[in-house]
Design an enzyme around this catalytic site. Structure first.
Site, PDB file in Angstrom:
ATOM      1  N   GLU A   1      -5.664  -8.267   0.000  1.00 23.86           N
ATOM      2  CA  GLU A   1      -6.476  -8.271   1.168  1.00 23.86           C
ATOM      3  C   GLU A   1      -7.658  -7.949   0.858  1.00 23.86           C
ATOM      4  O   GLU A   1      -8.116  -7.182  -0.197  1.00 23.86           O
ATOM      5  CB  GLU A   1      -5.765  -6.933   2.012  1.00 23.86           C
ATOM      6  CG  GLU A   1      -4.478  -6.996   2.696  1.00 23.86           C
ATOM      7  CD  GLU A   1      -4.346  -5.905   3.496  1.00 23.86           C
ATOM      8  OE1 GLU A   1      -4.971  -5.071   4.049  1.00 23.86           O
ATOM      9  OE2 GLU A   1      -2.886  -5.581   3.642  1.00 23.86           O
TER      10      GLU A   1
ATOM     11  N   GLU B   1       0.780  -1.262   0.247  1.00 26.34           N
ATOM     12  CA  GLU B   1       0.053  -0.031  -0.064  1.00 26.34           C
ATOM     13  C   GLU B   1       0.742   1.136   0.106  1.00 26.34           C
ATOM     14  O   GLU B   1       0.786   2.045   0.925  1.00 26.34           O
ATOM     15  CB  GLU B   1      -0.924   0.032   1.081  1.00 26.34           C
ATOM     16  CG  GLU B   1      -1.993  -1.248   1.001  1.00 26.34           C
ATOM     17  CD  GLU B   1      -3.208  -0.863   1.881  1.00 26.34           C
ATOM     18  OE1 GLU B   1      -3.073  -0.005   2.673  1.00 26.34           O
ATOM     19  OE2 GLU B   1      -4.210  -1.582   1.764  1.00 26.34           O
TER      20      GLU B   1
END
Ligand code: NOJ
Length: 487
Positions: A392, A203
């Protein structure tokens, strides 16, 4: 459902033996999973996994020579973490990893995504490695394999060595990128005899903006846009250097790719024009990281929008940044942009999100299951990849422990069931999604929210460290057992 459900009844509902629920390790299967409903199956060999990250679960921050990370420092700034907690102890996973791996096994997961704490392996980020730090990951990987679980390793899940922040300003400097490349080479050299899949950075889209733009994440800075664009560029460069390091130092055949919280765009209404607009939006809204990684170029629209704030770079950097990857890891939780076609600008218009849009118990976690259909589908088309992993997906919940000791998280099950049904819709159309990592195996330290937001399939009592399967653990176990959504 009443709070007075007996243990036996609960086990029946959950499709597990009572003994299994109370003590998941070694549970006896009394109710085999039902056959999947026709049309809900995933492709054979689909990788089912769960995920965690080092700072969020390990604890043991001062043990065996681990150096400090920017999060160790950040959590001590008063007011930064909502409930005043830290990751000092977290889930004590550093010591309880065997118990936790048994929980993964109990779910039937074939894969586990974890991250290596850079400051455990290199306490100062560079220089002398700390063999005891690496040893933990050797033990972890061996234990996973012993239990038939494939380790999927993330090199960077935000715990930057504090020393690199102090000496170079962290990701503000390309020095940190180079050192990251060396660290990646070291990890690849020592672990890819057993680890076959490596995620580079987790991320960039979050840690750059939250950490350097609005000060919500470590290191807590609020820098201007031009610097942010440069830092994002540096993170892409670090990704590229890590890809090259894994290729050069990892075992032949080791696969490597990003794990990015792609800015998730979907058509507001499914028409050919809007779908085309969503495709353009997905590319442009991810122009600062994923698109440059996958194409080696910043788009014209991105550069025009950035104007004088555009990152400075040389062409050789774009080459490194776009080193070919083996897969695309996408963290997908919530829709960010519902778009419609527009004859203005680049050809799309993101719509404002109404205040009443439904969300889970984290405000940002809007419920838009079709996001996990559209985003991989459009991403595969734009970037011509044949392997996408959902690195995720999951949700936080209230997760109240009832007087009977159980957690009936039907909200999480609702969320997962709907997202998985849409993911199955994608795979059934041939979208190349090859696996799914549910965030998270167990409740853990959720950054700014501390221990307050629970994302786990297993509830964790942070005083006693007792792990208890939530109802969603049984749900996921059935999904895996049947290789099907909607069970
Ligand atoms: C993304 C991050 O990678 C992870 O660390 C975090 O806990 C989850 N999202 C949930 O917010």
């Amino acid at each position: 459902m009443s709070d007075k459900v007996s243990r036996r009844q609960f086990a029946k509902i959950a499709g597990l033996s009572a003994a299994g629920m109370a003590n998941p390790v070694g549970a006896v299967e009394v109710n085999p999973a039902p056959p999947p409903r026709t049309g809900t199956g995933f492709p054979a060999g689909f990788v089912w996994g769960t995920a965690t990250s080092s700072y969020q679960v390990e604890g043991a921050v001062n043990e065996d020579g681990r150096g400090a990370s920017i999060w160790d420092k950040f959590v001590r700034i008063p007011g930064k973490i909502e409930d005043g907690t830290t990751g000092d102890r977290a889930n004590e996973h550093y010591h309880r990893y065997k118990e936790d791996i048994a929980l993964i096994k109990e779910l039937g997961c074939k894969a586990y995504r974890f991250s290596v704490a850079w400051p455990r392996v290199f306490p100062d980020g560079d220089g002398k490695p700390n063999p005891k730090g690496l040893d933990f990951y050797n033990r972890l990987v061996d234990e996973l394999l012993k239990n038939g679980i494939e380790p999927w390793l993330t090199l960077y899940h935000w715990d930057l060595p504090q020393s690199l922040q102090d000496r170079f300003g962290g990701w503000r400097s390309t020095e940190t990128c180079k050192i990251f490349g060396d660290y990646a080479a070291y990890v690849a050299e020592h672990l890819t005899d057993r680890v076959k899949n490596v995620f580079t950075l987790n991320e960039s889209g979050r840690f750059v903006y939250f950490g350097y733009g609005i000060g919500i994440d470590a290191p807590g800075l609020t820098l201007p846009q031009a610097e942010l664009n440069q830092i994002r560029h540096n993170s892409a460069l670090a990704h590229g250097l890590a890809v090259q390091a894994v290729r050069a130092h990892g075992r032949h055949g080791t696969r490597v790719g990003p794990a990015e919280n792609i800015d998730a765009c979907a058509p507001a209404i499914d028409t050919p024009e809007n779908v085309r607009a969503a495709e353009i939006a997905l590319r442009e809204m991810n122009g600062g990281y994923l698109n440059v990684i996958m194409t080696g170029q910043y788009t014209d629209a991105f550069l025009k929008f950035a104007g004088p704030n555009a990152p400075k770079y040389i062409d050789a950097e774009l080459k490194i940044i776009s080193s070919p990857v083996d897969f695309l890891g996408l963290n997908i939780y919530a829709p960010q942009n519902y778009v419609v076609a527009s004859d203005q600008g680049a050809g799309f218009m993101p719509l404002p999100i109404p205040k009443s849009f439904p969300h889970m118990n984290s405000d940002w976690l809007r419920v838009g299951p079709e996001t996990i259909y559209w985003v991989p589908k459009l991403a595969a088309k734009i970037w011509k990849t044949d392997a996408i992993y959902i690195s995720e997906n999951g949700t936080s919940g209230d997760d109240v422990v009832r007087p009977d000791g159980k957690i009936y998280d039907t909200d999480r099950i609702m969320y997962l069931r709907n997202y998985l049904a849409q993911l199955q819709r994608a795979t059934s159309e041939g979208v190349p999604v090859r696996g799914y990592f549910l965030w998270s195996l167990m409740d853990n330290f959720e950054w700014v929210y501390g221990l307050n937001k629970r994302f786990g399939l297993y509830h964790v009592n942070f005083d006693t460290q007792v792990r208890t399967p939530k109802l969603s653990a049984s749900f996921y176990r059935n999904v895996i057992a049947t290789n099907a959504a909607g069970v």
